[in-house]
Structure formats: structure tokens, C-alpha cells
Write an enzyme that holds these catalytic residues in place. Structure first.
Site: not given
Length: 246
Positions: A141, A155
Site C-alpha cells: 500500500s 494498517y
């Protein structure tokens, strides 16, 4: 068009979103594809049908990416069904939002088990099946490198772990002719982060292109890295985010 004819791929989390797009794109380029899923049985059937319609073999394997035994079983099943493995794509992941002060320890552990331990254990199980020209590609990501808002610390941390994993594993497997790379998507239109979601306008504002990506755009990057055209690329991070971290 990239030719992956004769290649055999395993995609984790391949029934939904980016994972599904990757599984189908690999099949479009000629690979036979096994993919794992946990709960999305109906969506897994749709992906398997799509792969089959392209004339490639599809193996849908129900497996929990947080379970080490399930990981070993799914790799063995994929290798047996396809007659070996050439490509691993670590796509299975979960999200977790909220401030660290409020984080639930069990939720945090589940995040790390799937997003960090899962890719490591899938790679560990797949490596013995790979030969010269093998590929390991993980889906990270853009938040691993830039966290422009609060509430996604855990995250982002789980995805940043894949940076070191990719670089280190590339050193380990390079002598065997196996490449290891990381694709970092930005905001992509999926069920988990829809283009019309509550934070969509803010996410668009971060992008140089001013839009969300589409799953097939991320899949295209994965197919390239899986191909012979990327034979000299390893330990690399390919960011597919429309310029959000430019």
C-alpha cells in the site's frame, strides 16, 4: 501482450477486489491460476469461471491466511493441481482503522497475522516449488510510505513490513534466479474502498491524477512483474497510486 503461457500461479485472496483482478489478468496472459479465498464462495466461483472461459485452469482453494496449517495445505493443493508453481502473488489482506490508543489487541493481531505473517508463510511454503525464473510479488500500500491522515497507523505499519520483506527475500532468492517485488496501490475502487465512499473526495485530492485506480490497473503491474520482461527487476517497489505519494 505479455505471454505467461505454461506458467502456474497462486494468488492469495483472489476472490475479490484487486486479488480477483490479478487472478483473471494472469489467466488472460496465459497462466493457469490457483487462488485462495476465505468466505467469498460465490465470488470465488465467478473468478474461477472467468479464468476457465479464458481457456486456463482455475483452482479455488478455501483457506484462512491467518492459519499456518491452511497456508501449507493450500500451497500443496495448488502445486499438486497445477503440476508445480512458478508465481506467487501475496494479495490477501485485511484493513484496520482507528487510533492506536483505542486499538483492540485481538484485531491488531489478526491484522499482523494476515498482512505480515501470511505473506511470509506463503513464500516459505512456495519457495521449494520455484525454479529459475520464479516470481514472488506482494501487494502492499502507498500508506507504507506516506500516512497523510490519522487512524490507519496499524494498517500502514503492516504494509511497511512488506518493504523489508521484499528487499531481504530478493537477496535470499536472487542466486536462484527468483525475483521478489512489491506493488503498492493507492486508492483503488473496491468493495472495501469504493469510489463513492465517505472519504473518497479526500483520497482523490491526494492523487496527481485526481481519481481512484481500477483493480485491473494494479493487476497490469503484477502481470508485468510476473513476466520475462521483468527478469532484471527484483527487490523493487512499484507504486501504482496515480501520484499520491509523488
Amino acid at each position: 501482450m505479455i505471454d505467461l503461457d505454461g506458467k502456474r500461479a497462486l494468488v492469495t485472496g483472489g476472490a475479490r477486489g484487486i486479488g480477483a483482478a490479478i487472478a483473471v489478468a494472469l489467466a488472460e496472459s496465459g497462466a493457469d491460476v490457483a487462488f485462495t479465498y476465505q468466505h467469498s464462495t460465490e465470488k470465488a466461483e465467478v473468478v474461477a469461471k472467468s479464468i476457465g472461459e479464458k481457456g486456463r485452469r482455475a483452482i479455488a482453494i478455501q483457506a484462512d491466511s491467518a492459519n499456518p496449517e491452511a497456508i501449507e495445505r493450500s500451497v500443496a493443493q495448488a502445486a499438486s493441481a497445477l503440476g508445480g508453481l512458478d508465481i506467487l502473488v501475496n494479495s490477501a489482506a485485511i484493513g484496520l482503522s482507528g487510533m492506536i490508543v483505542d486499538i483492540n489487541v485481538d484485531d491488531y493481531q489478526a491484522l499482523m497475522d494476515i498482512n505480515v505473517r501470511g505473506p511470509v508463510l506463503f513464500a516459505k511454503a512456495v519457495i521449494p516449488h520455484l525454479s529459475d525464473g520464479g516470481r514472488i510479488i506482494s501487494i502492499g500500500s502507498g500508506l507504507a510510505e506516506r500516512v497523510p491522515f490519522a487512524g490507519v497507523t496499524a494498517y500502514a505499519m503492516s504494509k511497511s513490513a512488506l518493504l523489508s520483506f521484499t528487499r531481504g527475500l530478493s537477496r535470499e532468492l536472487g542466486p536462484n534466479g527468483i525475483t521478489v517485488n512489491l506493488v503498492q496501490p493507492g486508492s483503488v475502487d473496491t468493495d472495501a474502498n469504493p469510489v463513492d465512499g465517505p472519504a473518497a473526495d479526500f483520497q482523490r485530492s491526494l492523487s496527481s491524477l485526481g481519481r481512484f485506480g481500477k483493480p485491473h490497473e494494479v493487476a497490469s503491474a503484477v502481470v508485468y512483474l510476473a513476466s520475462p520482461a521483468a527478469s532484471l527487476i527484483t527487490g523493487a517497489i512499484l507504486t501504482v497510486d496515480g501520484g499520491a505519494i509523488a
